[in-house]
Design a protein around this motif. Structure first.
Motif, PDB file in Angstrom:
ATOM      1  N   LYS A  95       0.819  -1.404  -0.182  1.00  0.00           N
ATOM      2  CA  LYS A  95       0.275  -0.047  -0.180  1.00  0.00           C
ATOM      3  C   LYS A  95       0.994   1.441   0.385  1.00  0.00           C
ATOM      4  O   LYS A  95       2.147   1.041   0.265  1.00  0.00           O
ATOM      5  N   ILE A  96      -0.125   2.443  -0.070  1.00  0.00           N
ATOM      6  CA  ILE A  96       1.170   3.745  -0.079  1.00  0.00           C
ATOM      7  C   ILE A  96      -0.087   4.297   0.802  1.00  0.00           C
ATOM      8  O   ILE A  96      -0.671   4.920   0.558  1.00  0.00           O
ATOM      9  N   ALA A  97       0.862   5.544   1.572  1.00  0.00           N
ATOM     10  CA  ALA A  97      -0.126   6.418   2.940  1.00  0.00           C
ATOM     11  C   ALA A  97       0.842   7.506   2.609  1.00  0.00           C
ATOM     12  O   ALA A  97       2.290   7.638   3.155  1.00  0.00           O
ATOM     13  N   GLY A  98       0.310   8.359   1.604  1.00  0.00           N
ATOM     14  CA  GLY A  98       0.671  10.031   2.303  1.00  0.00           C
ATOM     15  C   GLY A  98       2.066   9.711   1.456  1.00  0.00           C
ATOM     16  O   GLY A  98       2.213   9.098   0.419  1.00  0.00           O
ATOM     17  N   ASP A  99       3.187   9.818   2.010  1.00  0.00           N
ATOM     18  CA  ASP A  99       4.223  10.023   1.270  1.00  0.00           C
ATOM     19  C   ASP A  99       5.411   8.665   0.722  1.00  0.00           C
ATOM     20  O   ASP A  99       7.023   8.103   1.248  1.00  0.00           O
TER      21      ASP A  99
END
Length: 458
Positions: A190-194
């Protein structure tokens, strides 16, 4: 003659012994020379760093600065020569804190996880740089082997799976290379923000990352390329097709399909290629032509190509591909590069069948009880201070699977495996320090202790 032969044989044996002794001495001298060169390099680097800190560099020994008239051209010239100054885009926060015990390949330990945060020094808005990356399941990570210990490299190396045999460094994935660049294929969770959350990794904590590229099987996998070439493509044409059709074009297309269905119902097993009559579609018999390399009329019409006044039918099926593997599709029906049989990738035999086999991994009852005391990182509820907690791993079962993956591949070096009598082995996984020992064909986990507890007791 026998005494003379015995005398000659003794002389030959003495000469062979002397030659072997000389070879050993030359080998020792080479090793001493290599160690002296490494020590000299390290000593010079320490001197240069000390002098640069003090600021006593002599002007005549420092390299001349670039001409002030054209400073923008110097980086471009360096880039054309292949000399660049790398800037890490971020640093890995991994479940492997030290080099010892870190998997050599990402597929060895599936539950291994890491995080990568894009630095703001590279992009003012790091979250913009990863926009759209969540549409991919895997990514290539280009990083630096920053824990090599020394910058020297050799043309031949000893891969651990070859058990001491030497091969060229470019035929392996050894970290000791002229340019200490690493490449790994990681799973994108997953990607959370940066911040990018990864799994199936083989990088230790603090690894500098230079670049991220999405994994695209159509480009990166030769097997996928070959499968794409063998599959029919209904939308491939010589020219881009229009999205709308006129009534006349729709009628012609229906007539083409009707005529092709009639052709497919004809018995064609005993009809030679030269006896196949031309198909009459659109009312003109000369408008259709069947390729000469097609030996059988197929059951279904796969695609047709419309170009100006020329209508051409191409028939293809899986049965024909299996019966005549040398038959090629028309070049006009391919909108991507064809790779053919050369798309089948080959690898070295010792990769699939290495001299060093996989090990059986066991857990002592004491180690199992200690591992069960760890709490997963995502467990909800009030934290318990007396029980250790994982940072990346989600359960003790996943931690056990990760430990089995690391130990089954035998993470020991060739020297430690063949010459070291001490069979104990220590490595760190997430927040747990694992103690194990190696037997003949197996590895047994003896102890699993929290890293903080171990440090406090020392």
């Amino acid at each position: 003659m026998s005494p003379e032969c015995d005398c000659c044989r003794e002389r030959v044996n003495k000469l062979n012994q002397q030659v072997s002794v000389m070879r050993k001495e030359i080998k020792n001298l080479r090793q001493m020379l290599d160690s002296a060169v490494r020590a000299h390099r390290k000593h010079m680097m320490s001197i240069q760093s000390a002098v640069s800190k003090v600021g006593l560099c002599e002007p005549d020994r420092t390299p001349p600065p670039p001409p002030p008239a054209s400073p923008p051209a110097s980086p471009q010239a360096a880039l054309e020569r292949g000399n660049i100054q790398t800037v890490p885009i971020g640093y890995i926060t991994s479940c492997f804190s030290v080099k010892n015990g870190t998997p050599r390949q990402p597929t060895i330990c599936g539950p291994s996880r890491a995080e990568l945060r894009i630095q703001q020094s590279v992009f003012s808005n790091p979250e913009h740089a990863v926009l759209g990356l969540d549409q991919y399941s895997h990514v290539w990570i280009i990083f630096l082997f920053h824990k090599n210990g020394h910058l020297s490299s050799k043309a031949k190396v000893k891969p651990p799976r070859l058990d001491g045999q030497r091969v060229g460094v470019y035929s392996t994935r050894s970290p000791h290379r002229p340019n200490a660049l690493g490449l790994t294929l990681a799973k994108l969770d997953k990607i959370a923000g940066d911040t990018i959350h990864l799994s199936d990794i083989d990088m230790i904590d603090g690894t500098p990352v230079l670049d991220i590229k999405p994994y695209i099987p159509e480009y990166d996998s030769p097997h996928t390329r070959m499968c794409m070439d063998s599959e029919p493509n209904d939308s491939n044409t010589d020219q881009p097709q229009e999205t709308t059709e006129s009534p006349n074009e729709t009628t012609d297309r229906l007539n083409l399909q009707k005529d092709s269905d009639e052709i497919s119902e004809r018995p064609d097993d005993d009809v030679p290629e030269a006896d196949i009559p031309p198909t009459d579609s659109c009312g003109v018999s000369a408008q259709l032509s069947i390729p000469k390399d097609l030996h059988n009329v197929l059951e279904d019409v796969k695609h047709y190509v419309t170009q100006g006044d020329l209508c051409q039918l191409s028939f293809e099926s899986k049965d024909q591909l299996s019966e005549s593997p040398k038959t090629k599709r028309p070049e006009s029906a391919v909108d991507h590069p064809r790779y053919g049989e050369e798309a089948c990738s080959t690898i070295a035999g010792w990769i699939r069948e290495p001299p060093v086999g996989s090990l059986e991994v066991r857990f002592t009852p004491h180690a199992q009880r200690e591992l069960a005391e760890f709490l997963p990182t995502h467990l909800s509820g009030p934290p318990e201070s007396d029980r250790p907690r994982f940072r990346f791993l989600r359960s003790p079962e996943e931690a056990a699977a990760a430990i089995r993956g690391v130990l089954s591949a035998d993470p020991r070096s060739v020297y430690r495996r063949t010459r070291c009598r001490d069979r104990l082995f220590f490595f760190t996984l997430d927040t747990a320090d694992i103690t194990c020992w190696f037997g003949r064909g197996f590895a047994e986990v003896l102890q699993v202790r929290p890293a903080e507890q171990l440090i406090a007791s020392v």
